[in-house]
Design a protein around this motif. Structure first.
Motif, mmCIF file in Angstrom:
data_model
loop_
_atom_site.group_PDB
_atom_site.id
_atom_site.type_symbol
_atom_site.label_atom_id
_atom_site.label_comp_id
_atom_site.label_asym_id
_atom_site.label_seq_id
_atom_site.Cartn_x
_atom_site.Cartn_y
_atom_site.Cartn_z
ATOM 1 N N MET B 38 0.827 -1.207 0.000
ATOM 2 C CA MET B 38 0.000 0.000 0.000
ATOM 3 C C MET B 38 0.862 1.257 0.000
ATOM 4 S SD MET B 38 -3.148 -0.554 -0.338
ATOM 5 C CE MET B 38 -4.321 0.594 0.328
ATOM 6 N N THR B 41 2.324 1.674 -3.480
ATOM 7 C CA THR B 41 1.318 2.159 -4.422
ATOM 8 C C THR B 41 0.974 3.624 -4.160
ATOM 9 O OG1 THR B 41 0.418 -0.065 -4.368
ATOM 10 C CG2 THR B 41 -0.891 1.583 -5.481
ATOM 11 N N ASN B 56 8.135 3.546 -17.673
ATOM 12 C CA ASN B 56 7.120 2.716 -18.293
ATOM 13 C C ASN B 56 7.621 1.274 -18.355
ATOM 14 O OD1 ASN B 56 5.369 1.456 -20.006
ATOM 15 N ND2 ASN B 56 5.337 3.076 -21.531
ATOM 16 N N PHE C 92 4.662 -10.090 -13.878
ATOM 17 C CA PHE C 92 4.946 -8.812 -14.537
ATOM 18 C C PHE C 92 4.196 -8.731 -15.868
ATOM 19 C CE2 PHE C 92 7.996 -6.131 -17.034
ATOM 20 C CZ PHE C 92 7.785 -4.975 -16.323
ATOM 21 N N ASN C 96 1.270 -6.067 -16.686
ATOM 22 C CA ASN C 96 1.297 -5.196 -17.861
ATOM 23 C C ASN C 96 0.094 -5.429 -18.741
ATOM 24 O OD1 ASN C 96 3.647 -3.871 -17.324
ATOM 25 N ND2 ASN C 96 4.922 -5.393 -18.344
ATOM 26 N N ILE C 310 -6.768 -5.152 -3.959
ATOM 27 C CA ILE C 310 -6.953 -3.695 -3.980
ATOM 28 C C ILE C 310 -5.650 -2.943 -4.285
ATOM 29 C CG2 ILE C 310 -7.633 -1.680 -2.621
ATOM 30 C CD1 ILE C 310 -9.816 -3.349 -1.410
ATOM 31 N N PRO C 311 -4.567 -3.196 -3.520
ATOM 32 C CA PRO C 311 -3.338 -2.464 -3.873
ATOM 33 C C PRO C 311 -2.861 -2.759 -5.295
ATOM 34 C CG PRO C 311 -2.926 -4.075 -2.133
ATOM 35 C CD PRO C 311 -4.389 -3.990 -2.299
ATOM 36 N N MET C 312 -2.954 -4.010 -5.687
ATOM 37 C CA MET C 312 -2.520 -4.379 -7.033
ATOM 38 C C MET C 312 -3.396 -3.687 -8.082
ATOM 39 S SD MET C 312 -0.313 -6.976 -7.922
ATOM 40 C CE MET C 312 -0.020 -8.150 -9.218
ATOM 41 N N MET C 314 -5.026 -0.888 -7.749
ATOM 42 C CA MET C 314 -4.726 0.541 -7.803
ATOM 43 C C MET C 314 -3.444 0.798 -8.573
ATOM 44 S SD MET C 314 -5.790 1.582 -3.995
ATOM 45 C CE MET C 314 -6.595 3.148 -4.031
ATOM 46 N N LEU C 315 -2.468 -0.091 -8.350
ATOM 47 C CA LEU C 315 -1.213 0.056 -9.071
ATOM 48 C C LEU C 315 -1.461 -0.089 -10.585
ATOM 49 C CD1 LEU C 315 1.629 0.551 -7.990
ATOM 50 C CD2 LEU C 315 2.101 -1.864 -8.321
ATOM 51 N N ILE C 318 -2.848 3.076 -12.022
ATOM 52 C CA ILE C 318 -1.823 4.108 -12.211
ATOM 53 C C ILE C 318 -0.999 3.797 -13.459
ATOM 54 C CG2 ILE C 318 0.191 5.216 -11.206
ATOM 55 C CD1 ILE C 318 -1.038 4.288 -8.463
ATOM 56 N N PHE C 319 -0.594 2.513 -13.574
ATOM 57 C CA PHE C 319 0.261 2.187 -14.709
ATOM 58 C C PHE C 319 -0.514 2.164 -16.025
ATOM 59 C CE2 PHE C 319 3.457 1.068 -11.622
ATOM 60 C CZ PHE C 319 4.587 1.505 -12.283
ATOM 61 N N THR C 321 -2.293 4.388 -17.130
ATOM 62 C CA THR C 321 -2.182 5.693 -17.798
ATOM 63 C C THR C 321 -0.761 5.964 -18.275
ATOM 64 O OG1 THR C 321 -1.817 6.746 -15.687
ATOM 65 C CG2 THR C 321 -4.064 6.715 -16.473
ATOM 66 N N ILE C 322 0.191 5.167 -17.769
ATOM 67 C CA ILE C 322 1.585 5.393 -18.151
ATOM 68 C C ILE C 322 1.975 4.500 -19.318
ATOM 69 C CG2 ILE C 322 3.972 5.238 -17.334
ATOM 70 C CD1 ILE C 322 2.780 5.539 -14.491
ATOM 71 N N ILE C 323 1.368 3.295 -19.308
ATOM 72 C CA ILE C 323 1.882 2.229 -20.158
ATOM 73 C C ILE C 323 1.832 2.574 -21.642
ATOM 74 C CG2 ILE C 323 -0.200 0.833 -20.495
ATOM 75 C CD1 ILE C 323 1.619 -1.469 -19.263
#
Lengths: 404, 73, 373
Positions: B38, B41, B56, C92, C96, C310-312, C314-315, C318-319, C321-323
Motif C-alpha cells: 500500500m 502504491t 514505463n 509482470f 502489464n 486492492i493495492p494491485m 490501484m497500481l 496508475i500504470f 495511464t503510463i503504459i
C-alpha cells in the motif's frame, strides 16, 4: 464499522460516476446539423456552411398558420484555414454547439472539388461524431453555400429533400449516384477506379430561393435539381457527365435499378421501362500488351408507353424494340466511355479494378501508367435487354382511331 | 497538494477496511506485505498526480528485447 | 493459498472464448488487412490452426503439471529461487497485460464514444469492476462469463444478420495474391494477439477444473470458437468495408457496427454493439488480473490472494495511464515488441520448462532404477 466505511467508500465512488457523465449532451443543447457545405474561402482556406435544424418548426404540423412562417432550417457560414477550424468557429454564430451525427448530405463546392477533396475527406473520416451514412454531392455552377440556402417545398428540410430525391432519382431514373463516405474513400484509394459524385444545380433565382416566398408560392421560383455527375481524377474534379452519359456510366457500374429508355419507332416513340439490369466487365489480355475490355449488359424490361401505331403482338416487333433499346443503351455507354477516355482521362468505370481482380500480376505491370493506358484501351459494349411484358393493355388503343 | 491528500485519504480508508480482516485471521505476514504494498502504491500514485515521470514497464521490456531482436534483423 | 476453487469444463470454454476474443475483435481486423489486404481471412484461418496447436500444447503442459499451478510447477522444475524469478516474469507480464487492456478500453471509449470524458475515470470504472470480481473469486468470474457470453453471441449474430445487405462479395477479389512474407507477418500477429496469451490459463488448468479429463477438449473448443468468431469479424470487415478502409481504421469493427442500417429502421446501434467489445475486454482484463494477483500471492507464499487485489488493482490503474502514453507508442510497441515478447513468454519458456522437466524425470527414474538394481 467495516460496513460503514465500505458504504462511505462506495458512495464516494458512485457520486461522480453515476450521477452524470462528462459527455451528456441534452437534445435541447444541440444544434443538429443536417447538411454541410464545403467551399473555398478567399484566403486559401475553407468556408463551411451548415444547415441547422429548427426543431420547433419541424415539429409543428400547422406551419404557416397563426404565428406565420419560420424557416425549418437555418444556414450558418464560417471560414477557416482548415475545415475543422471553420466548423469550430461556427460556435461564434450558432446558438448551441454543433452536432454532426445526423448529417444527411454533404455538398462539396465545385471549386473545392476542382482543387482536390483529400483535405475535406480526412476530417470527415477522422471525426468520431460523424457517421458514414450521408451522401456526398458536388454543387454545379454555384457555391455549396448557395445550395444550402434554398428552401424547398413538401420536404420541409432541404437536406432531406436532397437526400430523398437523390435516392429516388437514382432508383427510378438512374442518372445520379448514391455515394457515401466509405464508397468515396474506397474509390479514392483504389488505383484502378476513379470516384464520381452527383452534381446539384440551382434552377431559378437563388436570391428568391432563400426567402419563405419560395415555398409559399405554388410553384417554386428556385429549385434544387440534380444534374449529371462529376468525374474525378485522383481527387480532383476533371469534368461533368451529362444526363445521358451519367446513365451510361450507371449501366456499366451496374447500379441501374430501374429507368426509362425512349426509342423511336414508326415516327413515334416507345417508352421501355427497364426493370432490372446487371453489368459485367470482362477484361481480355490476349492481344498485345494493352488489355481490351468487354462490357456486357443484360436486363429485363417492360413496355411502358406507346406513342405510335404499333401492333405489339406481331412477333418481329418485340425483337425490333429490343434491338433499338440495346442500341440506345449502347450509345449512352459509348458516349460516357468516350468522354472519360478522351476528355477526362479518368477511369470512372473501375476497369482497372476489374483487371486487378482478374489478373493481379498483369495489373502490377500496368498500374503505374494506368492513367496513360486507360484512354487507349478498346472497349467493346454488348447489350442484351429482354422485353417481357406490355403493361396492363396490349395494343395501343389509338391503333384503330384516325389521327383526326 | 490537495490531490495528494485525497489519495492518501483513500489509501488510509482502504487500509482501515482491509487490515482488521487480516488481523482477525492472525495473518501477520500478510499484514506486513499489504502495508508495504500500500505504501509503495501510494507513493507511486502521489508521484503520478504530481506529474513526476514514472518509468514505463513496456520500455523496460523493449529494452531487454532489443538485443534479441537485433540478432534476427 | 490452498483453496478449493473449481470451475466446470464448460465454464473454462466460456472463459477461453471471452479471453481470445477480448481486444482481438477490436484491433485485429486492421492489423491483418494491413498485411494481407483482402486475403486476411486466409491468414486468419491458418492462424486458427496454429492457435489450436498452441492450446493443445498448453494442455500437454497442464498434464505434466498435475495438481499444481504454473508457478508452483516452475518452482518445482527450476528450484525455489529460479522458479520464483521466472514466475515473477509472468506476474509482470500479466500486470502489464491488465494495465494495457485498461488502456485499450480507455482509448477505445474516448475515441469513439465518450470523447470528452477523462480517460482515467474510465480506467478506474473498469478497474473497480475487475477488482471486485477477482476478490469474489474465479468461480464468480466463470459464472458471470456463462451469463454474459450469451449476450456477446446474440449481439454478434445480430451484427452479422444486420450487415448481410451490405455485403459485397467482390471485395474479396483478387484472392490469394498476398505474398508468403505478408502472410507470415499477419499470422504472427494473429497468433500473438489471439493464441499466445492463452498461456495465462496454465494458472487455471488443470488445477482449478473439477473434471480435468474433460478440460482438454473444452479448452481446444473454446480456442476454436473464439478465434473462429474473430475470423468471422475479419471477413465481415473485408466484405462490408473493403480491405483498404479496414486497414485505415483504428477500430474497424466499431465502424462496422456504425454502418448497420436495415431499411432505415435498425440503425445507429453501435453503442449497443459496443457491448460485445466491452464485455469481452472486461473478461480478458479480469483473467489477466486474476492471474497476476494469484501468481504474486503464490510467489510471496501467502495464505490467500484476496487482500492483494486492492493495492494491485490501484497500481494497475496508475500504470494503465503510463503504459501507453499515446496511440503512436501503442501501435509501435504492439507491432515491434509484442509478438517476440509473447513468443518468449507463451511458447519458448513453457516449452523449455516442459523439456527440462521431462529430462529431469527421466534422469530421476533412471537413478531410481539404478539404485534398486
Amino acid at each position: 464499522m467495516k460496513k460503514v466505511i465500505f458504504f462511505i467508500l462506495f458512495t464516494i465512488v458512485s457520486i461522480p460516476t453515476l450521477s452524470a457523465c462528462w459527455d451528456t449532451r441534452e437534445v435541447n443543447d444541440l444544434a443538429i446539423a443536417v447538411a454541410l457545405g464545403i467551399d473555398k474561402s478567399e484566403d486559401k482556406g475553407y468556408t463551411v456552411s451548415v444547415q441547422i435544424l429548427n426543431p420547433s418548426e419541424v415539429a409543428s404540423q400547422t406551419a404557416g398558420g397563426g404565428s406565420g412562417y419560420d424557416t425549418p432550417v437555418t444556414t450558418y457560414t464560417s471560414s477557416g484555414k482548415i475545415l475543422f477550424e471553420a466548423i469550430r468557429k461556427l460556435t461564434q454564430q450558432t446558438p448551441r454547439k454543433l452536432y454532426l451525427a445526423h448529417l444527411r448530405i454533404i455538398v462539396i463546392g465545385e471549386e473545392v472539388a476542382k482543387e482536390g477533396i483529400y483535405n475535406a475527406i480526412d476530417f470527415l473520416s477522422r471525426d468520431p461524431e460523424l457517421r458514414t451514412d450521408f451522401y456526398i454531392i458536388v454543387s454545379k455552377d454555384s457555391k455549396a453555400e448557395d445550395v444550402l440556402r434554398i428552401l424547398t417545398n413538401i420536404e420541409k428540410l432541404p437536406a432531406n429533400k436532397l437526400y430523398e430525391s437523390l435516392e429516388a432519382s437514382s432508383d427510378a431514373w438512374a442518372v445520379t449516384g448514391k455515394v457515401n463516405l466509405n464508397d468515396l474513400l474506397n474509390d479514392i484509394v483504389s488505383e484502378g477506379k476513379q470516384p464520381v459524385l452527383t452534381g446539384i444545380k440551382i434552377k431559378g433565382d437563388p436570391k428568391i430561393g432563400t426567402s419563405p416566398d419560395n415555398v409559399q408560392s405554388i410553384y417554386p421560383k428556385a429549385e434544387l435539381v440534380y444534374d449529371g455527375m462529376a468525374a474525378f481524377r485522383n481527387n480532383k474534379l476533371v469534368g461533368w457527365l451529362d444526363e445521358e452519359e451519367s446513365k451510361g456510366l450507371n449501366y456499366v457500374k451496374g447500379t441501374v435499378k430501374s429507368t426509362l429508355i425512349v426509342t423511336d419507332m414508326n415516327d413515334g416513340q416507345v417508352g421501355i421501362e427497364l426493370l432490372k439490369s446487371s453489368a459485367e466487365i470482362i477484361p481480355h489480355f490476349d492481344v498485345g500488351s494493352t488489355p481490351t475490355i468487354e462490357v456486357k449488359i443484360t436486363g429485363e424490361a417492360n413496355i411502358g408507353e406507346v406513342n405510335t401505331n404499333l401492333d405489339l403482338l406481331k412477333d418481329h416487333v418485340f425483337s425490333e424494340l429490343e434491338k433499338k433499346t440495346n442500341e440506345k443503351i449502347k450509345d449512352n455507354i459509348t458516349s460516357a466511355i468516350e468522354k472519360a477516355q478522351k476528355e477526362y482521362k479518368a477511369d470512372i468505370f473501375g476497369f482497372g479494378d476489374k483487371i486487378h481482380k482478374e489478373d493481379p500480376k498483369k495489373w502490377e505491370e500496368i498500374k503505374t501508367n494506368w492513367t496513360e493506358i486507360f484512354p487507349t484501351i478498346q472497349v467493346e459494349v454488348k447489350v442484351d435487354i429482354k422485353i417481357r411484358r406490355t403493361g396492363t393493355i396490349t395494343n395501343p388503343f389509338h391503333n384503330e382511331l384516325s389521327e383526326e | 497538494m490537495l490531490k495528494s491528500l485525497g489519495i492518501l485519504l483513500i489509501f488510509i480508508a482502504i487500509a482501515i477496511f482491509q487490515i482488521p480482516q487480516l488481523a482477525k485471521e492472525k495473518m501477520n505476514k500478510e499484514i506486513v506485505i499489504f502495508s508495504i504494498f500500500m505504501v509503495f502504491t501510494a507513493v507511486i500514485a502521489i508521484l503520478k498526480v504530481n506529474d513526476v515521470p514514472i518509468p514505463n514497464p513496456l520500455e523496460l521490456i523493449a529494452y531487454t528485447l532489443d538485443p534479441i531482436l537485433n540478432l534476427f534483423s | 493459498m490452498e483453496e478449493k476453487v473449481r470451475i466446470s469444463p464448460f465454464q473454462l470454454s466460456v472463459l477461453t472464448i471471452l479471453f481470445t476474443t477480448g481486444t482481438t475483435f477490436l484491433i485485429i481486423p486492421s492489423t491483418m488487412t494491413a498485411e494481407t489486404k483482402q486475403d486476411a481471412w486466409v491468414s486468419s484461418i491458418l492462424g486458427i490452426i496454429i492457435c489450436l496447436g498452441l492450446s493443445y500444447f498448453f494442455i500437454v503442459c497442464g498434464r505434466e503439471m498435475g495438481r499444481k499451478n504454473y508457478i508452483q510447477y516452475l518452482e518445482d522444475v527450476y528450484g525455489r529461487l529460479l522458479g520464483k524469478m521466472i514466475g515473477l516474469l509472468y506476474v509482470f507480464f500479466c500486470f502489464n497485460g491488465t494495465a494495457a487492456l485498461l488502456s485499450y478500453f480507455g482509448f477505445f471509449t474516448t475515441t469513439q464514444m465518450l470523447t470528452t470524458t477523462p480517460i482515467e475515470v474510465l480506467h478506474i470504472l473498469l478497474a473497480i469492476l475487475i477488482i471486485s470480481v477477482v476478490r469474489a473469486g474465479l468461480e464468480v468470474l466463470a459464472r458471470t462469463g456463462e451469463l454474459m457470453i450469451i449476450w456477446v453471441f446474440l449481439l454478434l449474430l445480430a451484427m452479422i444478420v444486420f450487415l448481410l445487405p451490405d455485403i459485397q462479395l467482390e471485395r474479396l477479389t483478387p484472392s490469394f495474391v498476398a505474398s508468403p512474407m505478408n502472410h507470415t507477418k499477419a499470422i504472427i500477429n494473429f497468433v500473438a494477439i489471439a493464441g499466445l496469451p492463452l498461456v495465462v490459463f496454465l494458472m487455471i488448468i488443470p488445477k482449478h477444473i473439477n473434471r480435468p479429463d474433460l478440460a482438454k477438449w473444452n479448452f481446444i473448443a473454446g480456442t476454436l470458437i473464439g478465434t473462429g468468431a474473430v475470423t468471422v469479424i475479419i471477413v465481415l470487415c473485408i466484405l462490408v468495408l473493403g480491405a483498404s478502409t479496414t486497414a485505415r481504421q483504428l477500430y474497424p469493427s466499431y465502424v462496422l457496427a456504425k454502418t448497420i442500417s436495415v431499411f432505415d429502421i435498425i440503425q445507429r446501434i453501435e453503442s449497443i454493439m459496443a457491448g460485445i467489445w466491452v464485455i469481452s475486454i472486461f473478461f480478458k482484463t479480469a483473467i489477466y488480473f486474476y492471474v497476476s494477483v494469484v501468481g504474486f500471492a503464490q510467489i510471496l507464499e501467502v495464505k490467500n490472494y484476496h487482500f492483494l487485489t486492492i493495492p494491485m488493482g490501484m497500481l494497475t490503474v496508475i500504470f494503465s495511464t503510463i503504459i501507453y502514453p499515446n496511440i503512436e507508442f501503442m501501435s509501435h510497441w504492439d507491432a515491434k515488441y509484442w509478438p517476440p515478447y509473447l513468443i518468449i513468454m507463451g511458447f519458448i519458456i513453457p516449452l523449455f520448462t516442459l523439456i527440462t522437466d521431462k529430462i529431469k524425470k527421466r534422469f530421476k527414474s533412471k537413478k531410481a532404477s539404478n539404485s534398486t538394481s
